[in-house]
Design a protein around this motif. Sequence first.
Motif, PDB file in Angstrom:
ATOM      1  N   ASP A 185     -60.091 -10.137  72.497  1.00  0.00           N
ATOM      2  CA  ASP A 185     -60.041  -8.767  71.984  1.00  0.00           C
ATOM      3  C   ASP A 185     -58.599  -8.295  71.778  1.00  0.00           C
ATOM      4  O   ASP A 185     -58.340  -7.427  70.933  1.00  0.00           O
ATOM      5  N   LEU A 186     -57.651  -8.851  72.550  1.00  0.00           N
ATOM      6  CA  LEU A 186     -56.248  -8.484  72.325  1.00  0.00           C
ATOM      7  C   LEU A 186     -55.838  -8.830  70.900  1.00  0.00           C
ATOM      8  O   LEU A 186     -55.179  -8.036  70.225  1.00  0.00           O
ATOM      9  N   TYR A 187     -56.238 -10.007  70.423  1.00  0.00           N
ATOM     10  CA  TYR A 187     -55.848 -10.432  69.078  1.00  0.00           C
ATOM     11  C   TYR A 187     -56.452  -9.546  67.999  1.00  0.00           C
ATOM     12  O   TYR A 187     -55.795  -9.156  67.041  1.00  0.00           O
ATOM     13  N   SER A 188     -57.729  -9.217  68.168  1.00  0.00           N
ATOM     14  CA  SER A 188     -58.388  -8.396  67.152  1.00  0.00           C
ATOM     15  C   SER A 188     -57.843  -6.974  67.157  1.00  0.00           C
ATOM     16  O   SER A 188     -57.648  -6.374  66.084  1.00  0.00           O
ATOM     17  N   ILE A 189     -57.559  -6.423  68.337  1.00  0.00           N
ATOM     18  CA  ILE A 189     -57.004  -5.069  68.404  1.00  0.00           C
ATOM     19  C   ILE A 189     -55.593  -5.044  67.822  1.00  0.00           C
ATOM     20  O   ILE A 189     -55.238  -4.135  67.065  1.00  0.00           O
ATOM     21  N   ALA A 190     -54.787  -6.054  68.154  1.00  0.00           N
ATOM     22  CA  ALA A 190     -53.421  -6.112  67.622  1.00  0.00           C
ATOM     23  C   ALA A 190     -53.436  -6.154  66.098  1.00  0.00           C
ATOM     24  O   ALA A 190     -52.663  -5.457  65.434  1.00  0.00           O
ATOM     25  N   GLU A 191     -54.322  -6.973  65.532  1.00  0.00           N
ATOM     26  CA  GLU A 191     -54.417  -7.068  64.075  1.00  0.00           C
ATOM     27  C   GLU A 191     -54.890  -5.747  63.471  1.00  0.00           C
ATOM     28  O   GLU A 191     -54.345  -5.287  62.460  1.00  0.00           O
ATOM     29  N   GLU A 192     -55.870  -5.128  64.111  1.00  0.00           N
ATOM     30  CA  GLU A 192     -56.397  -3.859  63.615  1.00  0.00           C
ATOM     31  C   GLU A 192     -55.322  -2.773  63.601  1.00  0.00           C
ATOM     32  O   GLU A 192     -55.221  -1.982  62.662  1.00  0.00           O
ATOM     33  N   VAL A 193     -54.496  -2.741  64.645  1.00  0.00           N
ATOM     34  CA  VAL A 193     -53.449  -1.724  64.760  1.00  0.00           C
ATOM     35  C   VAL A 193     -52.332  -1.965  63.750  1.00  0.00           C
ATOM     36  O   VAL A 193     -51.710  -1.007  63.271  1.00  0.00           O
ATOM     37  N   GLY A 194     -52.063  -3.242  63.434  1.00  0.00           N
ATOM     38  CA  GLY A 194     -51.010  -3.556  62.470  1.00  0.00           C
ATOM     39  C   GLY A 194     -49.951  -4.508  62.964  1.00  0.00           C
ATOM     40  O   GLY A 194     -49.038  -4.875  62.217  1.00  0.00           O
TER      41      GLY A 194
END
Length: 322
Positions: A185-194
């Motif tokens: 989830d860290l990877y997906s959240i980081a990508e979502e945030v930018g």
Amino acid sequence: ACVTSARPLPKAVRDALKRVHEEVVARYYGCGLVIPECLESCRILDLGSGSGRDCYLLSQLVGERGHVTGIDMTEGQVEVAKKHIAYHMDKFGYQKTNVEFLQGYMEKLGDAGLADESYDIVISNCVINLAPDKRAVLREAYRVLKPGGEMYFSDVYASQRLSETVRKHRVLWGECLAGALYWRDLYSIAEEVGFSPPCLVTSSPITIGDKELEGIVGDCRFVSATFRLFKVLGSSRAGPGQVIYNGGIVGHERELVFDANFTFKEGEVVDVDAEMAAILRSSRFSEKFLIRAGGTNTAAQQGCCCTGVKVGSRQLHDWVQR
């Protein structure tokens, strides 16, 4: 349980730590040290700064032209940090202080008056797991970072999403485990945030030495890991490249261990993928490298960060399968 993976500390960091007031050190409840490289004149924000130990350490490393802000939700800890501002200004030989401490929440940095694109680096030492809304924390960190800025932080991650029983367990919460984020989830959240894909710096498995607690978490495993995320704008992306480290970063003059995949030795040509090329080109490290377009397929296969099938992610994947 919350333990930051240790690396040998540069002498400059060890010496700086010795000059921090003993009460600040005694009242600090973080784990290990979260100190990135190349800090001179930088503006740094410490999320969950506690008694201010890391802030006062960083105050010395950024120099009098730099600035460090600490924010913490606990009034008592902020008071301890503020109490010793004059002591450290005198100890460091500064004409004016370069630190400030704010009481507030890392999910709501705007409420504390922190403006867009106002910091070069955001650090955090094993406190994001205590935040209910981790997406908001990363979103706010991204907002206050300047283009090319970095979020450098350690925390605890889980091999799966945690059950409600684990998440509400008071002892596991106090041990920094109940709030651990599922590592994917860290990877997906980081990508979502930018942010750019997370770069794994260090990681180490956490052992729970209590049979009762082991029974509650079941087959879930935990790891302490340090990551670096960069705010890389689209204009900085120009494909893979070749880079040469010029040396000169204090404490890393001959060799810069950037993450788990890349170590840059002074004067040595290194092929890097598009992500790493963009990071070095757009960040504070740009003046420390010669960067040219091109490179071999080796860099693309190796990968600089830990997403998908790249090396860093595979290391964590191997860990959770053990």
